[in-house]
Design an enzyme around this catalytic site. Structure first.
Site, PDB file in Angstrom:
ATOM      1  N   PHE A   6     -23.165 -33.675  10.491  1.00  0.00           N
ATOM      2  CA  PHE A   6     -24.231 -33.186  10.048  1.00  0.00           C
ATOM      3  C   PHE A   6     -24.841 -34.177  11.595  1.00  0.00           C
ATOM      4  CE2 PHE A   6     -22.506 -37.361   8.887  1.00  0.00           C
ATOM      5  CZ  PHE A   6     -23.131 -38.504   9.199  1.00  0.00           C
ATOM      6  N   SER A   7     -24.615 -33.526  12.622  1.00  0.00           N
ATOM      7  CA  SER A   7     -25.561 -33.895  14.191  1.00  0.00           C
ATOM      8  C   SER A   7     -24.947 -33.332  15.292  1.00  0.00           C
ATOM      9  CB  SER A   7     -25.340 -35.317  14.219  1.00  0.00           C
ATOM     10  OG  SER A   7     -23.710 -35.476  14.583  1.00  0.00           O
TER      11      SER A   7
ATOM     12  N   ASP B 141     -12.980 -46.725  12.843  1.00  0.00           N
ATOM     13  CA  ASP B 141     -12.923 -45.193  13.105  1.00  0.00           C
ATOM     14  C   ASP B 141     -12.355 -44.771  14.899  1.00  0.00           C
ATOM     15  OD1 ASP B 141     -12.224 -42.620  13.250  1.00  0.00           O
ATOM     16  OD2 ASP B 141     -13.917 -41.778  13.008  1.00  0.00           O
TER      17      ASP B 141
ATOM     18  N   GLU C  23     -11.819 -40.487  21.414  1.00  0.00           N
ATOM     19  CA  GLU C  23     -12.872 -38.779  21.898  1.00  0.00           C
ATOM     20  C   GLU C  23     -13.951 -40.418  21.159  1.00  0.00           C
ATOM     21  OE1 GLU C  23     -10.507 -39.072  19.991  1.00  0.00           O
ATOM     22  OE2 GLU C  23     -10.118 -37.257  18.917  1.00  0.00           O
TER      23      GLU C  23
ATOM     24  N   ASP D  99     -19.965 -44.966  18.008  1.00  0.00           N
ATOM     25  CA  ASP D  99     -20.037 -43.637  16.591  1.00  0.00           C
ATOM     26  C   ASP D  99     -19.363 -44.633  15.789  1.00  0.00           C
ATOM     27  OD1 ASP D  99     -19.574 -42.295  14.419  1.00  0.00           O
ATOM     28  OD2 ASP D  99     -18.420 -40.825  15.397  1.00  0.00           O
TER      29      ASP D  99
END
Length: 374
Positions: free
Chosen positions: A60-61, A188, A192, A206
């Site tokens: 969503f970004s 998370d 990455e 993130d």
């Protein structure tokens, strides 16, 4: 390779921006309402920036490389990574808590290895978050590039050299200790989400699925990426800081060997490998080129019981990290001194003198790195 800023659209040009970019008109269809700005008293809008390449996209970004237009303030001409979130999608899919969690966590944290939130603003359709720009990509890019180099040289199951694994591992552990001391669990952690700055240091990013330990709300919802999720999370137990250290162990393994330790044919097969792994019954094999001290550290991390899992200062004191060279530490020390106004004019000789003094005072490598970071 360092990402190059593409030709940026000037406001007078009528040429349409390619579809992979958001147009300036789309970004600024209403008067924005500024949220938080650390460096400027001016109300920022989307028209204050030239829009560059798309750096990444999520559910969503979208993250864009932008450059601020020339203005007479302290952030004149700087480049940022702007994360753009569509309001309607967030509301429709009930992701408001995720967006607010990341915003609140980034506003609270202040560490050289945590991506910094410089400003936020919004318009009728989008939310905008101005973050540090890390043009060297992420840790996964580095691992993949090094692994291909080793494969071209006919070296299998290898990526980063052990000295680089130690260096990046120590930076990763330092930032984990910091966020845990601030009551934040990332949940998370994966290559990455570890960005590389121009000076080759790490930046943790993130925090959308992070857990705030100051909150009384129980947080045991499943989140994370299959190859890095801890066994207790798969058992529907509440996430603790030990979950981050399990993921850190997976990244240490991947940095050296070029692939995660737990990888099945699908996510369910991967979860089975994780939940059944034991030191006496490993669900992966160490390649023959794996150093004994790396094996020892990983065996101490990959423990089913989170209370017995090695992490924090105990992990930093492991022989894997005590072998870090003085050259790397001096480089870190020089970086820290440059960040302090009192030592901005410190020469290389000054740095070597300080590091030598610390070592002669029986500071071991780990203690010196603690000094560098804290």
């Amino acid at each position: 390779m360092q990402a190059k800023l593409p030709s940026l659209e000037a406001p007078s040009q009528k040429k349409k921006i390619e579809k992979r970019y958001l147009s300036q008109k789309q970004m600024s269809n209403t008067t924005p309402e500024p949220r938080r700005r650390r460096h400027s008293s001016k109300k920022l809008t989307a028209l204050d920036f030239y829009v560059g390449a798309v750096l990444g996209e999520g559910a969503f970004s979208k993250v864009l490389h932008v450059k601020q237009k020339s203005e007479n303030d302290e952030i004149e001409g700087k480049e940022y990574a702007v994360k753009i979130v569509e309001k309607n999608f967030v509301t429709k899919h009930k992701k408001t808590a995720v967006v607010m969690m990341e915003r609140n966590v980034l506003m609270r944290l202040n560490h050289p290895n945590v991506v910094k939130l410089h400003f936020t603003f919004r318009n009728q359709r989008f939310l905008f978050f101005g973050l540090d720009l890390c043009q060297k990509g992420n840790l996964l890019n580095v691992i993949t590039h090094r692994r291909k180099e080793k494969e071209d040289a006919k070296i299998k199951d290898s990526a980063l050299d052990i000295e680089d694994v130690r260096f990046y591992g120590l930076e990763m552990l330092a930032v984990l200790e910091y966020i845990h001391s601030m009551g934040v669990i990332h949940r998370d952690l994966k290559p990455e989400n570890i960005l590389i700055k121009n000076d080759r240091h790490l930046m943790l990013a993130d925090f959308g699925t992070a857990k705030d330990e100051r909150s009384k709300k129980r947080c045991n919802t499943f989140c994370g990426t299959a190859e890095y999720v801890s066994p207790e999370v798969l058992r529907d137990e509440e996430a603790t800081s030990a979950a981050d250290y399990w993921a850190a162990g997976c990244i240490l393994y991947q940095m050296y060997h070029g692939h995660p330790p737990f990888r099945g044919l699908n996510d369910m097969a991967t979860f089975e490998l994780i939940t059944t792994h034991q030191t006496s019954n490993r669900q992966f094999e160490y390649p023959s080129n794996c150093p004994s001290y790396l094996r020892s550290a990983l065996d101490s991390i990959f423990v089913q019981d989170p209370k017995r899992r090695l992490g924090g200062k105990a992990l930093r004191s492991h022989p894997l990290f005590l072998r870090t060279t003085t050259t790397r530490m001096i480089m870190c020390l020089q970086r820290k001194l440059k960040c302090r106004s009192a030592f901005r004019k410190a020469t290389v000789r000054d740095v070597h003198s300080i590091s030598h003094s610390l070592l002669t005072l029986r500071y071991n490598h780990t203690k010196l790195l603690i000094y560098i970071y804290y």
